[in-house]
Design a protein around this motif. Sequence first.
Motif, PDB file in Angstrom:
ATOM      1  N   GLN A 538       0.818  -1.216   0.000  1.00 20.37           N
ATOM      2  CA  GLN A 538       0.000   0.000   0.000  1.00 20.37           C
ATOM      3  C   GLN A 538       0.856   1.272   0.000  1.00 20.37           C
ATOM      4  N   ASP A 539       2.200   1.089  -0.063  1.00 22.21           N
ATOM      5  CA  ASP A 539       3.091   2.228   0.000  1.00 22.21           C
ATOM      6  C   ASP A 539       2.928   3.103  -1.243  1.00 22.21           C
ATOM      7  N   ASP A 540       2.665   4.396  -1.042  1.00 20.85           N
ATOM      8  CA  ASP A 540       2.425   5.298  -2.161  1.00 20.85           C
ATOM      9  C   ASP A 540       3.713   5.837  -2.766  1.00 20.85           C
ATOM     10  N   ASN A 541       4.865   5.593  -2.116  1.00 23.52           N
ATOM     11  CA  ASN A 541       6.117   6.138  -2.657  1.00 23.52           C
ATOM     12  C   ASN A 541       6.401   5.596  -4.039  1.00 23.52           C
ATOM     13  N   ASN A 542       6.137   4.277  -4.216  1.00 22.43           N
ATOM     14  CA  ASN A 542       6.370   3.670  -5.527  1.00 22.43           C
ATOM     15  C   ASN A 542       5.521   4.341  -6.599  1.00 22.43           C
ATOM     16  N   TRP A 543       4.242   4.610  -6.246  1.00 29.37           N
ATOM     17  CA  TRP A 543       3.354   5.260  -7.220  1.00 29.37           C
ATOM     18  C   TRP A 543       3.806   6.696  -7.505  1.00 29.37           C
ATOM     19  N   GLN A 544       4.313   7.408  -6.471  1.00 26.67           N
ATOM     20  CA  GLN A 544       4.788   8.776  -6.688  1.00 26.67           C
ATOM     21  C   GLN A 544       5.956   8.799  -7.655  1.00 26.67           C
ATOM     22  N   ASN A 545       6.880   7.838  -7.511  1.00 23.72           N
ATOM     23  CA  ASN A 545       8.011   7.750  -8.441  1.00 23.72           C
ATOM     24  C   ASN A 545       7.512   7.470  -9.860  1.00 23.72           C
ATOM     25  N   PHE A 546       6.538   6.543  -9.947  1.00 22.41           N
ATOM     26  CA  PHE A 546       5.967   6.207 -11.259  1.00 22.41           C
ATOM     27  C   PHE A 546       5.310   7.436 -11.881  1.00 22.41           C
ATOM     28  N   SER A 547       4.550   8.218 -11.053  1.00 24.56           N
ATOM     29  CA  SER A 547       3.844   9.395 -11.560  1.00 24.56           C
ATOM     30  C   SER A 547       4.830  10.430 -12.090  1.00 24.56           C
ATOM     31  N   LYS A 548       5.978  10.554 -11.377  1.00 22.25           N
ATOM     32  CA  LYS A 548       6.985  11.513 -11.823  1.00 22.25           C
ATOM     33  C   LYS A 548       7.491  11.143 -13.221  1.00 22.25           C
ATOM     34  N   TYR A 549       7.857   9.846 -13.441  1.00 30.67           N
ATOM     35  CA  TYR A 549       8.326   9.405 -14.756  1.00 30.67           C
ATOM     36  C   TYR A 549       7.229   9.584 -15.808  1.00 30.67           C
ATOM     37  N   PHE A 550       5.967   9.268 -15.433  1.00 27.81           N
ATOM     38  CA  PHE A 550       4.852   9.341 -16.376  1.00 27.81           C
ATOM     39  C   PHE A 550       4.657  10.779 -16.848  1.00 27.81           C
ATOM     40  N   GLU A 551       4.716  11.753 -15.917  1.00 28.25           N
ATOM     41  CA  GLU A 551       4.498  13.150 -16.274  1.00 28.25           C
ATOM     42  C   GLU A 551       5.604  13.666 -17.203  1.00 28.25           C
ATOM     43  N   GLU A 552       6.841  13.139 -17.017  1.00 28.54           N
ATOM     44  CA  GLU A 552       7.940  13.572 -17.881  1.00 28.54           C
ATOM     45  C   GLU A 552       7.739  13.088 -19.317  1.00 28.54           C
ATOM     46  N   VAL A 553       7.140  11.906 -19.470  1.00 31.51           N
ATOM     47  CA  VAL A 553       6.944  11.335 -20.808  1.00 31.51           C
ATOM     48  C   VAL A 553       5.645  11.841 -21.439  1.00 31.51           C
ATOM     49  N   HIS A 554       4.553  11.826 -20.680  1.00 26.83           N
ATOM     50  CA  HIS A 554       3.227  12.213 -21.199  1.00 26.83           C
ATOM     51  C   HIS A 554       2.801  13.533 -20.554  1.00 26.83           C
ATOM     52  N   LYS A 555       3.424  14.619 -21.019  1.00 24.48           N
ATOM     53  CA  LYS A 555       3.156  15.934 -20.425  1.00 24.48           C
ATOM     54  C   LYS A 555       1.698  16.338 -20.655  1.00 24.48           C
ATOM     55  N   ASP A 556       1.114  16.984 -19.648  1.00 27.17           N
ATOM     56  CA  ASP A 556      -0.245  17.550 -19.695  1.00 27.17           C
ATOM     57  C   ASP A 556      -1.343  16.501 -19.781  1.00 27.17           C
ATOM     58  N   PHE A 557      -1.000  15.208 -19.669  1.00 28.45           N
ATOM     59  CA  PHE A 557      -2.054  14.194 -19.745  1.00 28.45           C
ATOM     60  C   PHE A 557      -3.042  14.348 -18.600  1.00 28.45           C
ATOM     61  N   ASN A 558      -2.489  14.442 -17.360  1.00 25.64           N
ATOM     62  CA  ASN A 558      -3.378  14.543 -16.188  1.00 25.64           C
ATOM     63  C   ASN A 558      -4.238  15.798 -16.245  1.00 25.64           C
ATOM     64  N   SER A 559      -3.634  16.944 -16.612  1.00 24.69           N
ATOM     65  CA  SER A 559      -4.404  18.192 -16.651  1.00 24.69           C
ATOM     66  C   SER A 559      -5.480  18.139 -17.739  1.00 24.69           C
ATOM     67  N   ASN A 560      -5.155  17.512 -18.867  1.00 22.01           N
ATOM     68  CA  ASN A 560      -6.152  17.383 -19.946  1.00 22.01           C
ATOM     69  C   ASN A 560      -7.347  16.547 -19.482  1.00 22.01           C
ATOM     70  N   VAL A 561      -7.046  15.435 -18.765  1.00 30.08           N
ATOM     71  CA  VAL A 561      -8.134  14.581 -18.275  1.00 30.08           C
ATOM     72  C   VAL A 561      -9.010  15.349 -17.288  1.00 30.08           C
ATOM     73  N   LYS A 562      -8.378  16.060 -16.339  1.00 27.94           N
ATOM     74  CA  LYS A 562      -9.154  16.783 -15.308  1.00 27.94           C
ATOM     75  C   LYS A 562      -9.976  17.913 -15.908  1.00 27.94           C
ATOM     76  N   THR A 563      -9.424  18.542 -16.970  1.00 22.88           N
ATOM     77  CA  THR A 563     -10.164  19.636 -17.620  1.00 22.88           C
ATOM     78  C   THR A 563     -11.381  19.098 -18.380  1.00 22.88           C
ATOM     79  N   LYS A 564     -11.161  17.992 -19.086  1.00 24.02           N
ATOM     80  CA  LYS A 564     -12.227  17.458 -19.930  1.00 24.02           C
ATOM     81  C   LYS A 564     -13.220  16.617 -19.133  1.00 24.02           C
ATOM     82  N   TYR A 565     -12.707  15.901 -18.093  1.00 24.54           N
ATOM     83  CA  TYR A 565     -13.563  15.032 -17.285  1.00 24.54           C
ATOM     84  C   TYR A 565     -13.313  15.311 -15.803  1.00 24.54           C
ATOM     85  N   PRO A 566     -13.846  16.396 -15.274  1.00 23.19           N
ATOM     86  CA  PRO A 566     -13.557  16.778 -13.873  1.00 23.19           C
ATOM     87  C   PRO A 566     -14.097  15.765 -12.851  1.00 23.19           C
TER      88      PRO A 566
END
Length: 625
Positions: A538-566
Amino acid sequence: MKPKLVFWFLFFYAISPPLNAQDYKNLDSLLTEYHKRPNDTIKVNIADRILQNLTYTDPERAYEFAHEMVRMSQQLKYDNGIAKGLNQISSYFFNRDELDSAYYYTKATMDMVTRSQNLGGILTANTRFANLYDRQNDFETAKEYLAKNIEIYRQKDTISYAREVDFKFIGSTFFMLSEIDMKQGRYNLALKNGLQALEEYRERAKNPLFVADAHTLLGQIEMKLENYGNSIEHFEKAYKVYKDFEDLLWQSDVLRFIGENLMYLDRHEEAIGYFERSIEMSYKNNFQLKEASAYNLMGNAYTNLKKFPEAIKSLNSSLEVYSKMDNPTEINKTYASLGLLYNETGRPDLALPYLQKASAISDSIQSLPDKADAHLKKSESYRQLQSFELALKDYVIYDKLSDSIFNNRKSQQIEEMRAIFDIETKEQQIALQEKEIDVLEQEAEIGNLQRILLGVGLLLCLLGIYALRQKLKRNKLEKEKVDTELAFKKKELTTHALHLAKKNETLENLKQKAQELKASENTSGYQQLIRTINFDLQDDNNWQNFSKYFEEVHKDFNSNVKTKYPEVTSNELRLMALLKMNLSSKEIANILNISPDGIKKARYRLRKKLDLTTEDSLQDLVLSL
């Protein structure tokens, strides 16, 4: 696995030219030529070829020849000849297991080849040091010396005196790495290095014996990985070469390996044919260990076919051959085979004495799998004798040993995953560095052009156009560098995700094992282990590291999703990120630590929230964001 003395016989060619099949048959003519010649460098090189032949047929004579070769080379001030002689003396002591003396002469060889900048000699000495440490089971130090060879090989274009070396036998470095990886149970790494050795031997050495040895090693690795068809294919290729070179020792071994693979495929009748050929060849040439091993395997094949008289005859023949040997290290396997045979025929009273011997020898040589197997067979013998208390005692020992073997294998798998990740990361870094070097070289070229432009006014217009073209070329290189960096980050992201999935899968397996043990033994320590595993899952550190790598590769993905599907929740955003990576449902389930059915439900809820019809593809939608 090929004995190390043969391996040195091969790798010595990094200093010395290799013998061909005809040279093995012309020792007398080489000796005649040697005694006719005056002392010169040609005579030294003839002595070197004679030594390659004598090293494993008459080692004492080879030792004297090597000293004579060193003395002659010293008189001629021929450094390469001195190095070859010292290396042969080192080989003599290595084959006698006098490792301190072997180390001394290997160091003397290294000092000589380093002073003379003999890169082929440096490669050989590094590998000899690796072999010395490997013999002492110091695998990490051995790998450090092999890594030096690989680094030299990769930097060969930047080392001035390396350009004169053709690296014909660099494959032997990868060959030995593969052997060490196999000893450590890292079979996937062993396969990778073994295939690299095969490629280098084919492309550079172009010597069929080297290629055959690589196929033999790969056959053993594939057998460990239970890829029996691939294993047989490698052994058949090796056998053809050994037959052409009349190498009876390795013909007999390869025949035995093919038979063993056929046994695993339940083709016992075919396997027996190969064992019979191996036994006949081994008997005629006094290859006692190989003969005894083949008899043991043939006895097991007959046992599987329920041909018990033939099995007893084969296994007794194996014991008879072992009895003639000074140090029958593998006799425990035949004792275990006889124990199994007598259990199968309902004679546990005859099985037990053999299994006691098998257990004792396996314990003395610290072979956990063989020891566990002996205790399991003993438990069955006692069960047949209705000595249930003794049967339980042996089974408990077997169970503990099996747990230990399981834990060792899991540790090896995790270490192998880490090593593979490190290797792939380093390869990507090397690719980035090469791109950076290209950019720097281009910048230097552009700088020179700019200085020329200032000094040559008449050609200013033409040079300006040329500089513009160079700038466009530089921009192209910069773009290639950015693309390479992005590919590297994608590789890191995928590797991190798969590592996370594998970690969660391993932890879940350990958790289930601990729960089973807790239910059967009622030990409080297992509850603590389960809590620890749950915390890590249940440790979230692994997911935080994954999220950091994901944001570097797929920029603006999370913001696009939140804007289009809040309305999308954080957990649903995680699911969409993993879908964006094209991961399978099983891999997503492992990363999110939920069941495959849970993934199906999550996808269904997400489709409803995104207002998708049954004809719409959730995957296509996510990929388009």
